[in-house]
Design a protein around this motif. Structure first.
Motif, PDB file in Angstrom:
ATOM      1  N   ILE A 265       5.669 -13.298 -17.517  1.00 41.09           N
ATOM      2  CA  ILE A 265       5.047 -14.163 -16.759  1.00 41.09           C
ATOM      3  C   ILE A 265       5.082 -13.448 -14.442  1.00 41.09           C
TER       4      ILE A 265
ATOM      5  N   TYR B  58       7.428 -11.141  -8.528  1.00 38.31           N
ATOM      6  CA  TYR B  58       8.571 -11.240  -9.224  1.00 38.31           C
ATOM      7  C   TYR B  58       8.025 -11.074 -10.777  1.00 38.31           C
TER       8      TYR B  58
ATOM      9  N   PHE C 210      18.393 -21.268 -13.280  1.00 36.13           N
ATOM     10  CA  PHE C 210      18.271 -19.973 -12.604  1.00 36.13           C
ATOM     11  C   PHE C 210      19.691 -20.031 -11.736  1.00 36.13           C
TER      12      PHE C 210
ATOM     13  N   GLY D 188      12.899 -15.116 -22.025  1.00 34.74           N
ATOM     14  CA  GLY D 188      14.445 -15.048 -22.255  1.00 34.74           C
ATOM     15  C   GLY D 188      15.539 -14.694 -21.068  1.00 34.74           C
ATOM     16  N   GLU D 189      14.326 -14.099 -20.271  1.00 38.04           N
ATOM     17  CA  GLU D 189      15.205 -13.863 -18.629  1.00 38.04           C
ATOM     18  C   GLU D 189      14.943 -14.742 -17.717  1.00 38.04           C
ATOM     19  N   GLY D 190      15.951 -13.854 -16.349  1.00 36.78           N
ATOM     20  CA  GLY D 190      15.303 -14.315 -15.603  1.00 36.78           C
ATOM     21  C   GLY D 190      14.448 -13.914 -14.681  1.00 36.78           C
ATOM     22  N   PRO D 191      14.095 -13.941 -13.443  1.00 37.16           N
ATOM     23  CA  PRO D 191      12.688 -13.239 -13.156  1.00 37.16           C
ATOM     24  C   PRO D 191      14.030 -11.712 -11.887  1.00 37.16           C
TER      25      PRO D 191
ATOM     26  N   PHE E 228      18.476 -12.348 -10.042  1.00 33.53           N
ATOM     27  CA  PHE E 228      18.674 -13.557 -11.106  1.00 33.53           C
ATOM     28  C   PHE E 228      19.665 -13.516 -12.119  1.00 33.53           C
ATOM     29  N   GLY E 229      19.723 -14.706 -12.542  1.00 32.37           N
ATOM     30  CA  GLY E 229      21.018 -14.518 -13.677  1.00 32.37           C
ATOM     31  C   GLY E 229      20.135 -14.165 -14.947  1.00 32.37           C
TER      32      GLY E 229
ATOM     33  N   GLN F 106       9.081 -11.491 -14.335  1.00 35.45           N
ATOM     34  CA  GLN F 106      10.009 -13.246 -15.798  1.00 35.45           C
ATOM     35  C   GLN F 106       9.510 -12.405 -17.406  1.00 35.45           C
TER      36      GLN F 106
ATOM     37  N   PHE G 169       5.046 -14.168 -10.607  1.00 37.78           N
ATOM     38  CA  PHE G 169       5.494 -14.780 -10.154  1.00 37.78           C
ATOM     39  C   PHE G 169       5.260 -14.330  -8.530  1.00 37.78           C
TER      40      PHE G 169
END
Lengths: 113, 112
Positions: free
Chosen positions: A86, A35, B90, A40-43, B103-104, A37, A88
């Motif tokens: 980032i 993933y 999340f 300020g956002e989700g992965p 993901f949100g 990221q 993951f």
């Protein structure tokens, strides 16, 4: 609980360079996911791997499912500024629950233009 | 647009005051999950659900509750929040788990 060891923790590279990062586990995994990221956002899912030895590409990204099933690698070729973020790794234990997705601690990538 | 929606985006509360973070997905996914993200610790799974009325603990379930009464919703409940639950949360959903979670955008919770 189960942990994944992800390295390096952070990388500072020049635009155009290739990047490598990896993830290891003490137990066998049957699924490896990578993933990214953004701040300020989700992965967001980049690549999914399901078979030992599998090598999968997504544009400039290539990931491999280690032959021992205890590790995975992600390579980014010819990095560009928008690769910053980032990264993951995540995996599912062999024989574990399908919903139990475990994450590494992440590799923070910085790219100098 | 296919998405996972969680609310609120930001929340500041006081110790001991019960709160709920909502999560909804419009993709008809079977699996849903909650993660918390803390600096240096990555993403740690709190709870996950394989279907309606089926939930299981992740790695850090203490101090949290969840429910899955409908397929699309998976709220996270903190009955008595404490400062160590200050974190970025999340919600995520997946068709079959192994295909990876969507993901949100996250909920930043501060407990004072």
């Amino acid at each position: 609980g189960q942990q994944l060891n992800q390295s390096p923790q952070s990388m500072f590279i020049q635009e155009g360079e290739d990047v490598s990062m990896n993830c290891t586990s003490s137990s066998i995994f049957n699924t490896w996911l990578w993933y990214k990221q953004d701040p300020g956002e989700g992965p967001v899912l980049l690549i999914a791997l399901y078979k030992a030895g599998e090598l999968t590409s997504n544009g400039r990204l290539t990931a491999q499912f280690g032959i021992t099933r205890k590790d995975s690698f992600l390579n980014i070729s010819a990095s560009i500024p928008s690769d910053v973020g980032i990264y993951f790794c995540a995996g599912m234990n062999y024989g574990g629950s399908q919903g139990n997705l475990i994450f590494g601690k992440g590799t923070k990538l910085s790219v100098k233009p | 647009e296919a998405q996972v929606t969680q609310n609120p985006r930001y929340l500041i509360t006081v110790t001991g005051k019960k709160l709920t973070v909502t999560c909804s997905q419009n993709m008809n996914h079977e699996y849903m999950s909650w993660y918390r993200q803390d600096p240096g610790l990555g993403l740690r799974q709190i709870y996950y659900s394989m279907n309606v009325e089926v939930t299981d603990k992740g790695d850090v379930p203490e101090g949290y509750k969840v429910s899955r009464k409908e397929k699309r919703n998976f709220p996270l409940i903190l009955e008595s929040p404490s400062p160590n639950q200050t974190s970025l949360y999340f919600c995520a959903s997946s068709f079959r788990g192994a295909d990876g979670y969507t993901f949100g955008s996250g909920t930043r919770l501060t407990v004072v």
